[in-house]
Write a protein that holds these residues in place. Sequence first.
Motif, PDB file in Angstrom:
ATOM      1  N   PHE A   1      38.063  31.161  37.695  1.00  0.00           N
ATOM      2  CA  PHE A   1      39.616  31.701  37.997  1.00  0.00           C
ATOM      3  C   PHE A   1      39.073  32.663  36.451  1.00  0.00           C
ATOM      4  O   PHE A   1      39.776  33.555  36.035  1.00  0.00           O
ATOM      5  CB  PHE A   1      40.460  30.910  38.339  1.00  0.00           C
ATOM      6  CG  PHE A   1      41.541  32.079  38.369  1.00  0.00           C
ATOM      7  CD1 PHE A   1      41.664  33.337  39.120  1.00  0.00           C
ATOM      8  CD2 PHE A   1      42.735  31.438  38.107  1.00  0.00           C
ATOM      9  CE1 PHE A   1      42.482  33.457  38.071  1.00  0.00           C
ATOM     10  CE2 PHE A   1      44.071  31.931  37.946  1.00  0.00           C
ATOM     11  CZ  PHE A   1      44.025  33.129  38.005  1.00  0.00           C
TER      12      PHE A   1
ATOM     13  N   LYS B   1      39.021  36.418  35.078  1.00  0.00           N
ATOM     14  CA  LYS B   1      40.585  37.200  34.640  1.00  0.00           C
ATOM     15  C   LYS B   1      39.284  37.660  33.499  1.00  0.00           C
ATOM     16  O   LYS B   1      40.323  38.706  33.471  1.00  0.00           O
ATOM     17  CB  LYS B   1      41.506  36.220  33.928  1.00  0.00           C
ATOM     18  CG  LYS B   1      42.231  35.612  35.122  1.00  0.00           C
ATOM     19  CD  LYS B   1      43.044  34.931  34.780  1.00  0.00           C
ATOM     20  CE  LYS B   1      42.525  33.424  34.150  1.00  0.00           C
ATOM     21  NZ  LYS B   1      43.882  31.922  33.882  1.00  0.00           N
TER      22      LYS B   1
ATOM     23  N   LEU C   1      47.859  37.804  31.409  1.00  0.00           N
ATOM     24  CA  LEU C   1      47.081  37.331  32.124  1.00  0.00           C
ATOM     25  C   LEU C   1      46.355  35.720  31.466  1.00  0.00           C
ATOM     26  O   LEU C   1      45.454  35.321  33.094  1.00  0.00           O
ATOM     27  CB  LEU C   1      45.447  38.583  32.584  1.00  0.00           C
ATOM     28  CG  LEU C   1      44.887  38.134  33.276  1.00  0.00           C
ATOM     29  CD1 LEU C   1      45.114  37.800  34.798  1.00  0.00           C
ATOM     30  CD2 LEU C   1      43.698  39.061  33.394  1.00  0.00           C
TER      31      LEU C   1
ATOM     32  N   PHE D   1      47.884  33.127  32.651  1.00  0.00           N
ATOM     33  CA  PHE D   1      48.358  33.326  34.673  1.00  0.00           C
ATOM     34  C   PHE D   1      47.464  31.884  34.978  1.00  0.00           C
ATOM     35  O   PHE D   1      46.780  32.236  35.483  1.00  0.00           O
ATOM     36  CB  PHE D   1      48.305  34.979  34.642  1.00  0.00           C
ATOM     37  CG  PHE D   1      48.548  35.169  36.923  1.00  0.00           C
ATOM     38  CD1 PHE D   1      49.608  34.369  37.585  1.00  0.00           C
ATOM     39  CD2 PHE D   1      47.044  34.456  37.681  1.00  0.00           C
ATOM     40  CE1 PHE D   1      50.031  34.574  38.076  1.00  0.00           C
ATOM     41  CE2 PHE D   1      47.681  34.574  39.365  1.00  0.00           C
ATOM     42  CZ  PHE D   1      49.411  34.833  39.132  1.00  0.00           C
ATOM     43  N   GLN D   2      48.557  31.205  35.245  1.00  0.00           N
ATOM     44  CA  GLN D   2      48.400  30.021  36.664  1.00  0.00           C
ATOM     45  C   GLN D   2      47.161  28.916  35.779  1.00  0.00           C
ATOM     46  O   GLN D   2      45.874  29.053  36.005  1.00  0.00           O
ATOM     47  CB  GLN D   2      47.719  29.667  38.168  1.00  0.00           C
ATOM     48  CG  GLN D   2      48.864  30.830  38.603  1.00  0.00           C
ATOM     49  CD  GLN D   2      48.526  30.709  40.317  1.00  0.00           C
ATOM     50  OE1 GLN D   2      47.909  29.998  41.373  1.00  0.00           O
ATOM     51  NE2 GLN D   2      49.988  31.686  41.146  1.00  0.00           N
TER      52      GLN D   2
ATOM     53  N   ASP E   1      42.353  27.078  36.837  1.00  0.00           N
ATOM     54  CA  ASP E   1      41.437  28.010  35.518  1.00  0.00           C
ATOM     55  C   ASP E   1      39.909  27.386  36.043  1.00  0.00           C
ATOM     56  O   ASP E   1      38.881  28.449  36.046  1.00  0.00           O
ATOM     57  CB  ASP E   1      41.182  27.574  33.772  1.00  0.00           C
ATOM     58  CG  ASP E   1      42.635  28.668  33.714  1.00  0.00           C
ATOM     59  OD1 ASP E   1      42.754  30.019  34.988  1.00  0.00           O
ATOM     60  OD2 ASP E   1      42.656  28.566  32.434  1.00  0.00           O
TER      61      ASP E   1
ATOM     62  N   LEU F   1      43.552  33.971  46.351  1.00  0.00           N
ATOM     63  CA  LEU F   1      43.872  34.610  44.542  1.00  0.00           C
ATOM     64  C   LEU F   1      42.912  35.701  43.439  1.00  0.00           C
ATOM     65  O   LEU F   1      44.416  35.890  43.481  1.00  0.00           O
ATOM     66  CB  LEU F   1      42.706  33.472  44.036  1.00  0.00           C
ATOM     67  CG  LEU F   1      42.985  32.697  42.578  1.00  0.00           C
ATOM     68  CD1 LEU F   1      44.452  32.056  42.047  1.00  0.00           C
ATOM     69  CD2 LEU F   1      41.730  31.514  42.214  1.00  0.00           C
TER      70      LEU F   1
ATOM     71  N   THR G   1      46.282  37.280  42.282  1.00  0.00           N
ATOM     72  CA  THR G   1      45.712  37.948  40.668  1.00  0.00           C
ATOM     73  C   THR G   1      46.361  39.648  40.304  1.00  0.00           C
ATOM     74  O   THR G   1      46.431  40.034  39.058  1.00  0.00           O
ATOM     75  CB  THR G   1      44.603  37.646  39.763  1.00  0.00           C
ATOM     76  OG1 THR G   1      44.408  36.210  40.130  1.00  0.00           O
ATOM     77  CG2 THR G   1      44.307  37.807  38.427  1.00  0.00           C
ATOM     78  N   CYS G   2      45.373  40.385  41.307  1.00  0.00           N
ATOM     79  CA  CYS G   2      45.514  41.567  41.378  1.00  0.00           C
ATOM     80  C   CYS G   2      47.250  42.140  41.361  1.00  0.00           C
ATOM     81  O   CYS G   2      47.594  43.286  40.533  1.00  0.00           O
ATOM     82  CB  CYS G   2      44.895  42.363  42.496  1.00  0.00           C
ATOM     83  SG  CYS G   2      42.348  42.776  41.443  1.00  0.00           S
TER      84      CYS G   2
ATOM     85  N   ARG H   1      49.643  40.455  40.453  1.00  0.00           N
ATOM     86  CA  ARG H   1      50.457  39.898  39.228  1.00  0.00           C
ATOM     87  C   ARG H   1      50.271  41.079  38.260  1.00  0.00           C
ATOM     88  O   ARG H   1      51.363  42.044  37.062  1.00  0.00           O
ATOM     89  CB  ARG H   1      49.963  38.447  38.263  1.00  0.00           C
ATOM     90  CG  ARG H   1      51.134  38.355  37.695  1.00  0.00           C
ATOM     91  CD  ARG H   1      52.303  38.762  38.051  1.00  0.00           C
ATOM     92  NE  ARG H   1      52.910  37.101  38.590  1.00  0.00           N
ATOM     93  CZ  ARG H   1      53.126  35.671  38.662  1.00  0.00           C
ATOM     94  NH1 ARG H   1      53.264  35.593  38.082  1.00  0.00           N
ATOM     95  NH2 ARG H   1      53.425  35.426  39.764  1.00  0.00           N
TER      96      ARG H   1
END
Length: 455
Positions: free
Chosen positions: A263, A267, A295, A298-299, A303, A311, A315-316, A318
Amino acid sequence: MAQFYNQHQSNRFSEQVTDITAGSIEKAQHHIYNFFLEIIKRYDSEVILNQFEKLFIKYEEIDNISAYYALGEIIFHNKEGEFKYTLLRCCYILNNNWAINGNISACQKLVDLFLADSIGIPTRIYKLKKLRQWLQSFAQSDEYSTLRSLSGRPGVRKIYHNWSERFSSYLLISEYADSRKPLEQRQYAENLSRKIKKQFKFDLAMYTARLDSKSGANPQRQNPTNLGDGVLLLIKRVLNKQGNDNYRKAARSLYEHSQNITFVEFKSRLLAYLGISQDDLEISEVFRLTVVQKLKHFQEHRDNELMTLSLLLVTCNRVLQYLLLSERRQPSEFLQLSLEYDNFLNPIILLLKIVLIQPHIRFYLEGYIAELIKFYSVYEETECQAFINFLDVLNVTLAIFDEDTDYSLVKMKNIENDLTDINLDNYRVFSQLKRIVDRGKKPVDQDNITETLNF
């Protein structure tokens, strides 16, 4: 008029009424739904409108006596909420079928039934009195206003009571995303939104084709935006930035290479794809705080997890929210600055690049745009002209890169040098329909998409 049910069916009415009386309100509602679901397949709209008016407006016996008694049961138990839900669902059952067959006139006649003078006439009959009170309340409700606005709106070429109605395709998406609404209402909103967007794409393609031709613009072909003839230059600028295919290829590459990476790696790659580096000194401090830093954190606990489609979507979603909305669900500081300085294209290209990663992501974008439209719609058009221009540029950009259209910029003049020709007057815009490539659609649950809007 021919009866809807034969004599054999009529013999069972007393048994059905007993079931309704002894059963639940939900069972009564289904009797009414089933009646309209059956007759919509078999009878002309005028006959169906007559039955609807007799049942819901006049409260008279109709050809299916069980549906009549079912409504009486709802009224008798004073269930106004259930009545409104039943009424709305029946309206959308009918409107969905008529709209699919292009019978917009029937949709309009249906909503006009609620303006009948008889609804305001006093009566001592208990059930009819209660029904008229409910109908008067319904005619003043937001649900009825929505029903009227959805019933046969001709598209972008009309006189609007509020500027926000010109962007109704976004507002319809918010209707569709509301799981509290009847299924038929959500389906109707989705279908109408799709039709409005399709009409916009067609009008834009036809207008720009005429405008870019030597003969000049056809005066009969109206501009679907408020951007004037500058819409053609806008399309050329968007295509000239990187090219239609290059944007799509870059998005496809990011999507395909998001598998088997963590993850935190995704990012980082997402920022690079958007043309941003965490250490980039040229980006504004607002953008750094709005997107880059948020970002990064974020979460963070995920990672080291391997990427999944869900996921990626979250993410997109957010990132779109960071760009457009504050934590209080108002315009973000980044968006406000973009509007203040009339810097629309660069932020919109960021939104576009996110949407191109995966088709379902556009659903999130449209949901956030709907929130912004509702926020700004309380203001006069002159007070939020920058936001309206932003929406027009966004609509054009999304139309250029929609899945079923293909815009291209073709050089028409032969310039004998190897330098890049930056004079956009030397190029023509061409558009055509193309096959849709199904990429990552099946694994995604639509209900999960709706939920993700609330992250």
